[in-house]
Design a protein around this motif. Structure first.
Motif, mmCIF file in Angstrom:
data_model
loop_
_atom_site.group_PDB
_atom_site.id
_atom_site.type_symbol
_atom_site.label_atom_id
_atom_site.label_comp_id
_atom_site.label_asym_id
_atom_site.label_seq_id
_atom_site.Cartn_x
_atom_site.Cartn_y
_atom_site.Cartn_z
ATOM 1 N N SER A 58 0.821 -1.210 0.000
ATOM 2 C CA SER A 58 0.000 0.000 0.000
ATOM 3 C C SER A 58 0.858 1.263 0.000
ATOM 4 O O SER A 58 2.081 1.200 0.183
ATOM 5 C CB SER A 58 -0.890 0.009 1.251
ATOM 6 N N THR A 59 0.190 2.391 -0.173
ATOM 7 C CA THR A 59 0.920 3.664 -0.101
ATOM 8 C C THR A 59 1.500 3.852 1.299
ATOM 9 O O THR A 59 2.592 4.406 1.444
ATOM 10 C CB THR A 59 0.021 4.865 -0.473
ATOM 11 N N GLU A 60 0.793 3.374 2.315
ATOM 12 C CA GLU A 60 1.311 3.483 3.682
ATOM 13 C C GLU A 60 2.577 2.635 3.835
ATOM 14 O O GLU A 60 3.541 3.064 4.475
ATOM 15 C CB GLU A 60 0.253 3.098 4.716
ATOM 16 N N LYS A 73 5.434 4.469 2.230
ATOM 17 C CA LYS A 73 5.943 5.555 3.068
ATOM 18 C C LYS A 73 6.885 5.023 4.140
ATOM 19 O O LYS A 73 7.955 5.603 4.392
ATOM 20 C CB LYS A 73 4.789 6.316 3.720
ATOM 21 N N GLU A 77 3.577 6.398 -6.294
ATOM 22 C CA GLU A 77 3.829 7.835 -6.181
ATOM 23 C C GLU A 77 2.816 8.643 -6.991
ATOM 24 O O GLU A 77 2.586 9.812 -6.706
ATOM 25 C CB GLU A 77 5.269 8.188 -6.533
ATOM 26 N N GLN A 111 -0.273 7.941 -6.919
ATOM 27 C CA GLN A 111 -1.480 7.896 -6.106
ATOM 28 C C GLN A 111 -1.364 8.701 -4.816
ATOM 29 O O GLN A 111 -2.365 8.988 -4.178
ATOM 30 C CB GLN A 111 -1.815 6.441 -5.740
ATOM 31 N N ASP A 112 -0.142 9.046 -4.426
ATOM 32 C CA ASP A 112 0.047 9.678 -3.125
ATOM 33 C C ASP A 112 1.199 10.681 -3.176
ATOM 34 O O ASP A 112 2.331 10.314 -3.519
ATOM 35 C CB ASP A 112 0.334 8.592 -2.071
ATOM 36 N N THR A 123 2.802 12.159 -0.764
ATOM 37 C CA THR A 123 3.874 11.916 0.195
ATOM 38 C C THR A 123 4.837 10.867 -0.325
ATOM 39 O O THR A 123 6.063 11.004 -0.182
ATOM 40 C CB THR A 123 3.296 11.494 1.563
#
Length: 117
Positions: A8-10, A13, A85, A87-88, A90
């Motif tokens: 996931s994006t999380e 990160k 990147e 999609q998000d 951060t």
């Protein structure tokens, strides 16, 4: 093994922050600085000296998150981050910071004098 669907994006990160922190470990800072000093502004030397050190530092981190700790793993990780990147913001910002460490801006080559006729 991590896949884009599971990652996931999380997750991205967390891994990107871990990689950035790993580059800030004094030992790794010295390794990168020595490689950059040895390479100078020569792009071929950067590819031969800086990229392998940066890649190894990244591989040591990504394998803790389910990616293979080899060239294939670093490619899969980069491809996954490239998708995430978009999609998000951060993830994009963290990846940009990583890219600036791995590939700092290089100065323009000196101007070549053209021969006069």
């Amino acid at each position: 093994m991590a896949t884009a669907q599971e990652f996931s994006t999380e997750d991205a990160k967390v891994v990107l922050r871990d990689i950035l922190e790993t580059f800030n470990i004094p030992e790794n800072q010295v390794r990168m600085e020595e490689a950059r000093d040895n390479a100078g502004n020569d792009m071929m030397k950067v590819m031969q000296m800086v990229f392998p050190v940066a890649t190894q530092i990244q591989m040591d981190v990504i394998q803790r998150y389910g990616f293979p700790g080899d060239g294939d793993g670093i490619i899969r990780f980069a491809q996954t981050i490239k998708v995430l990147e978009k999609q998000d913001a951060t993830v994009a910002e963290l990846n940009s910071k990583l890219k600036s460490i791995v590939m700092p801006p290089m100065g323009a080559p000196p101007a070549m004098d053209s021969p006069t006729s």
